[in-house]
Structure formats: C-alpha cells, structure tokens
Design a protein around this motif. Sequence first.
Motif, short mmCIF file in Angstrom:
data_model
loop_
_atom_site.label_atom_id
_atom_site.label_comp_id
_atom_site.label_asym_id
_atom_site.label_seq_id
_atom_site.Cartn_x
_atom_site.Cartn_y
_atom_site.Cartn_z
N GLY A 82 0.78 -1.23 0.00
CA GLY A 82 0.00 0.00 0.00
C GLY A 82 0.81 1.28 0.00
O GLY A 82 0.31 2.33 0.37
N LEU A 83 2.07 1.20 -0.44
CA LEU A 83 2.93 2.38 -0.46
C LEU A 83 2.84 3.13 -1.78
O LEU A 83 3.08 4.33 -1.84
N VAL A 84 2.52 2.40 -2.84
CA VAL A 84 2.41 2.95 -4.18
C VAL A 84 1.13 2.44 -4.81
O VAL A 84 0.73 1.29 -4.59
N LYS A 85 0.50 3.30 -5.58
CA LYS A 85 -0.71 2.92 -6.32
C LYS A 85 -0.43 3.09 -7.80
O LYS A 85 0.02 4.14 -8.24
N ALA A 86 -0.69 2.03 -8.56
CA ALA A 86 -0.56 2.07 -10.02
C ALA A 86 -1.95 2.09 -10.62
O ALA A 86 -2.85 1.40 -10.14
N SER A 87 -2.12 2.90 -11.65
CA SER A 87 -3.40 2.90 -12.34
C SER A 87 -3.16 2.94 -13.84
O SER A 87 -2.16 3.50 -14.31
N GLY A 88 -4.06 2.31 -14.57
CA GLY A 88 -3.91 2.21 -16.01
C GLY A 88 -3.38 0.84 -16.37
O GLY A 88 -2.94 0.09 -15.50
N LYS A 89 -3.45 0.53 -17.61
CA LYS A 89 -3.00 -0.77 -18.09
C LYS A 89 -2.11 -0.59 -19.31
O LYS A 89 -2.09 0.46 -19.92
N ARG A 91 1.41 -0.69 -21.69
CA ARG A 91 2.83 -0.35 -21.65
C ARG A 91 3.10 0.81 -20.71
O ARG A 91 2.19 1.50 -20.25
N GLY A 92 4.38 1.06 -20.48
CA GLY A 92 4.85 2.00 -19.47
C GLY A 92 4.25 3.39 -19.43
O GLY A 92 3.99 3.92 -18.37
N ASN A 93 4.01 4.00 -20.60
CA ASN A 93 3.52 5.37 -20.55
C ASN A 93 2.03 5.45 -20.29
O ASN A 93 1.48 6.52 -20.17
N ARG A 94 1.36 4.30 -20.18
CA ARG A 94 -0.07 4.29 -19.87
C ARG A 94 -0.33 3.94 -18.40
O ARG A 94 -1.47 3.99 -17.96
N VAL A 95 0.71 3.57 -17.69
CA VAL A 95 0.57 3.20 -16.28
C VAL A 95 1.10 4.35 -15.44
O VAL A 95 2.28 4.66 -15.48
N SER A 96 0.19 5.00 -14.69
CA SER A 96 0.65 6.08 -13.82
C SER A 96 0.85 5.54 -12.42
O SER A 96 0.19 4.60 -11.99
N LEU A 97 1.80 6.13 -11.72
CA LEU A 97 2.17 5.69 -10.39
C LEU A 97 2.03 6.85 -9.42
O LEU A 97 2.32 7.99 -9.77
N LYS A 98 1.59 6.52 -8.23
CA LYS A 98 1.39 7.56 -7.22
C LYS A 98 1.83 7.04 -5.87
O LYS A 98 1.54 5.91 -5.50
N LEU A 99 2.54 7.86 -5.15
CA LEU A 99 2.93 7.54 -3.77
C LEU A 99 1.69 7.74 -2.91
O LEU A 99 1.07 8.80 -2.93
N THR A 100 1.32 6.73 -2.15
CA THR A 100 0.14 6.83 -1.29
C THR A 100 0.48 7.60 -0.01
O THR A 100 1.66 7.87 0.27
N THR A 101 -0.53 7.89 0.77
CA THR A 101 -0.30 8.54 2.06
C THR A 101 0.58 7.66 2.94
O THR A 101 1.50 8.15 3.60
N LYS A 102 0.31 6.36 2.92
CA LYS A 102 1.14 5.42 3.68
C LYS A 102 2.58 5.42 3.16
O LYS A 102 3.54 5.36 3.93
N GLY A 103 2.73 5.52 1.84
CA GLY A 103 4.06 5.58 1.24
C GLY A 103 4.81 6.83 1.66
O GLY A 103 6.00 6.80 1.95
N GLN A 104 4.10 7.97 1.69
CA GLN A 104 4.72 9.23 2.13
C GLN A 104 5.17 9.12 3.58
O GLN A 104 6.26 9.55 3.94
N SER A 105 4.33 8.53 4.41
CA SER A 105 4.65 8.37 5.83
C SER A 105 5.85 7.44 6.02
O SER A 105 6.77 7.73 6.78
N THR A 106 5.84 6.33 5.29
CA THR A 106 6.94 5.37 5.37
C THR A 106 8.25 6.01 4.93
O THR A 106 9.29 5.83 5.59
N LEU A 107 8.20 6.76 3.85
CA LEU A 107 9.40 7.44 3.36
C LEU A 107 9.87 8.47 4.38
O LEU A 107 11.07 8.58 4.65
N GLY A 108 8.94 9.19 4.99
CA GLY A 108 9.29 10.18 6.01
C GLY A 108 9.98 9.56 7.21
O GLY A 108 10.89 10.15 7.80
#
Length: 146
Positions: A82-89, A91-108
């Motif tokens: 639950g640290l990163v969320k991928a959306s889209g299907k 090849r690479g330029n169609r899949v977007s990635l987002k750092l989740t709130t949990k990911g931001q906290s873990t990184l912090g």
Amino acid sequence: MAKKREMASMENCVCFNMRRFSRAFAHFFVSELQHHGLLPTQTPILAALAAKPDANMAELSDWLGMDRTTLVRNLHPLERDGLVKASGKGRGNRVSLKLTTKGQSTLGEFVPDWQKTQRKVVETLGEARWNEILDDLERAASSLNK
C-alpha cells in the motif's frame, strides 16, 4: 598512494569489482535499515515518486535508469504493502504511479535513518573523495553510453 594493478588481470575487472562493491554497500544499507522493511532497490522508487508525483512507468524507468522489468519487480511489494498505487494498463507510458499517504509516511520515517547511514559511508570515504568518485563515475558512464 594507490597500489599498481594489472588491468589485464580478471581480478581487476571493472565490471566485476563495481558489482562486488555495490553488493557490499547494498548489504551495509540493508543491515542498517532493514527494520523499515524496504530494500535499497525500492527506496529510490519511493523518493522518485515523492519528487515526481503521478509519474508514469516509462518516465520513472528513464529517470531512475532502471529497465522496466526491474522497476515492475520492485514495484510489486510496494503496491502490495500500500505504499504505491498504479493505475492504467498496458505499456509504461499508460501506467501512472502515485505515492500513497502510507508511502509518504513510510518514506518520512525512513529518510532520517537513511541519512544517518549515508553519513557513515561518506565519513568513511571522506566527503571530498566521495564527490570525486561520483564525478568520475558519472563522467565514465556518460562517455561509455554515448
């Protein structure tokens, strides 16, 4: 003074020695930071997504200098946890990635311990020498990959 090495000898192979020392440094970072549950191959992904929110797979792969299969392999546990969320299907330029709130906290929570570990290594090498090493490696990589 640096000792003279026979460059034609396999024991002085640049590729082998770069990989050997890379493994040694990676092992040190893992041992120092394992309580965070992140690997040295995963934390640059989190940091990159913090710096480039909503990056797509292709952009992240290029920015990190990591081939897509390696990126995908390292993303799976980050998504699972639950640290990163991928959306889209697709090849690479169609899949977007987002750092989740949990990911931001873990990184912090991770960054202060990483900085401490980083300081240990840089102090061992000496900051000026570490900067020279980085400059030399960057220059060599750039000229070899033209």
